[in-house]
Design an enzyme around this catalytic site. Sequence first.
Site, PDB file in Angstrom:
ATOM      1  N   GLU A   1      -2.472  -4.370  -4.185  1.00 15.01           N
ATOM      2  CA  GLU A   1      -3.938  -4.116  -3.982  1.00 15.01           C
ATOM      3  C   GLU A   1      -4.574  -2.848  -4.913  1.00 15.01           C
ATOM      4  O   GLU A   1      -3.954  -2.143  -4.982  1.00 15.01           O
ATOM      5  CB  GLU A   1      -4.311  -4.241  -2.803  1.00 15.01           C
ATOM      6  CG  GLU A   1      -3.839  -5.027  -1.892  1.00 15.01           C
ATOM      7  CD  GLU A   1      -4.211  -5.080  -0.323  1.00 15.01           C
ATOM      8  OE1 GLU A   1      -4.073  -5.962   0.559  1.00 15.01           O
ATOM      9  OE2 GLU A   1      -4.654  -3.974   0.079  1.00 15.01           O
TER      10      GLU A   1
ATOM     11  N   HIS B   1       9.709   3.321   0.926  1.00  8.95           N
ATOM     12  CA  HIS B   1       8.394   3.390   1.248  1.00  8.95           C
ATOM     13  C   HIS B   1       7.998   4.771   1.721  1.00  8.95           C
ATOM     14  O   HIS B   1       7.254   4.875   2.702  1.00  8.95           O
ATOM     15  CB  HIS B   1       7.904   2.214   2.007  1.00  8.95           C
ATOM     16  CG  HIS B   1       8.109   1.147   1.471  1.00  8.95           C
ATOM     17  ND1 HIS B   1       7.670  -0.191   2.256  1.00  8.95           N
ATOM     18  CD2 HIS B   1       8.716   0.453   0.494  1.00  8.95           C
ATOM     19  CE1 HIS B   1       7.671  -1.364   1.379  1.00  8.95           C
ATOM     20  NE2 HIS B   1       8.641  -0.883   0.396  1.00  8.95           N
TER      21      HIS B   1
ATOM     22  N   TYR C   1      -6.620  -1.286   6.340  1.00  7.28           N
ATOM     23  CA  TYR C   1      -6.511  -1.920   4.995  1.00  7.28           C
ATOM     24  C   TYR C   1      -5.645  -3.215   5.281  1.00  7.28           C
ATOM     25  O   TYR C   1      -5.182  -3.725   4.487  1.00  7.28           O
ATOM     26  CB  TYR C   1      -6.196  -1.179   3.834  1.00  7.28           C
ATOM     27  CG  TYR C   1      -7.297  -0.036   3.604  1.00  7.28           C
ATOM     28  CD1 TYR C   1      -8.134  -0.651   2.360  1.00  7.28           C
ATOM     29  CD2 TYR C   1      -7.790   0.818   4.202  1.00  7.28           C
ATOM     30  CE1 TYR C   1      -9.277   0.048   2.155  1.00  7.28           C
ATOM     31  CE2 TYR C   1      -8.861   1.776   3.799  1.00  7.28           C
ATOM     32  CZ  TYR C   1      -9.747   1.076   2.813  1.00  7.28           C
ATOM     33  OH  TYR C   1     -10.722   1.952   2.487  1.00  7.28           O
TER      34      TYR C   1
ATOM     35  N   GLN D   1      14.465   5.721  -2.442  1.00 13.00           N
ATOM     36  CA  GLN D   1      12.934   5.826  -3.199  1.00 13.00           C
ATOM     37  C   GLN D   1      12.558   7.333  -2.779  1.00 13.00           C
ATOM     38  O   GLN D   1      11.477   7.582  -3.144  1.00 13.00           O
ATOM     39  CB  GLN D   1      12.044   4.662  -2.530  1.00 13.00           C
ATOM     40  CG  GLN D   1      12.396   3.228  -3.154  1.00 13.00           C
ATOM     41  CD  GLN D   1      11.603   2.366  -2.460  1.00 13.00           C
ATOM     42  OE1 GLN D   1      10.466   2.611  -1.601  1.00 13.00           O
ATOM     43  NE2 GLN D   1      11.583   1.101  -2.817  1.00 13.00           N
TER      44      GLN D   1
END
Length: 339
Positions: A209, A123, A219, A61
């Site tokens: 979210e 990520h 969070y 990624q």
Amino acid sequence: MEESFALVTVTEGIPNPWSFTFLPRGDVLITQRSGKLWRVEAASGRRSEVGGLPEIDAGGQGGLLDIVLHPGYSSNGWIYMSHVVSSSGGSSTAVSRARLDGNRLTDLERVFTADNAGSTTRHFGSRLVFDDEGYLYVSLGDRGESGRAQDLSDHAGTLLRLRDDGSIPGDNPYGAAFSYGHRNVQGMVFDPVSREVWAHEHGARGGDEVNIIKRGANYGWPRISYGRNYDGSRIGIGTAAPGMEQPLVYWDPSIAPSGMAVYTGDAFPSWKGDIFVGALAGQHLRRLVREGTRIVSQEVLLEKRVGRIRDVRQGPEGALCILTDERNGSLYRLEPPES
């Protein structure tokens, strides 16, 4: 009121592009995750490769990711890019800036390197947003090692707030970090009306979210989540806990959101003030209709029509533009249909 629109292809044939930004005269800069930067001329649509890029470690990624202009671009010419670099611990996310001279970057300098090095290739985040005071926000993923997002000695899973030269403001709550407990923020925008940073992030199996980013806030990832692990097991302790933020909205099943824009143009009057989100797994453009900071309804556009939508930006003359993450990636423009 539903808006009708024409879908116009701006350019196509870019393998897995990641982000784009508009230059003042309408030319477009498009990043390709594998480590290329393209300039598309507004008048002709001709595409040219831009040279002089920073170090890029492309894999999984990671690679060349977000790109934005400095708010004072007209006077200073700075272009900011997030990209993955090699490090002694594997790889990490960095931010560099440069100026554009024709089809080559000049005055290249790295302004920040996160200490979120890791051996995984997932990520990384990583979106870049300037607010109206000139601060730069940088989203960093948890690198696929979820517990790191609750460790304030680690940049992984945080959202950074920096000065434009990469230095750390003295009023930040946690060094470079402005907030924490994030899984993988791939959409972030500064809302000029509320003067707040909005962001969305990937859940695991469900639990994507949308949040308003608050100074010092936690969070919750991976302590709380509305999603589940990919094997179906529960994540953390449930969906809520004291001292941890609740999302404005969440998606279950996951749409895999990426890219984010607040529409402020006049071409589509009923869209004004709404938030638009690209969906990768969902393969659509999601409109979030809001009243202040409340999401009151949602609309799905372009479902299964163009593929995985990686980025969303407002373009010249109030058009809304989307970028697809495909082997034959394309940039499209949504504009009012001819009368």
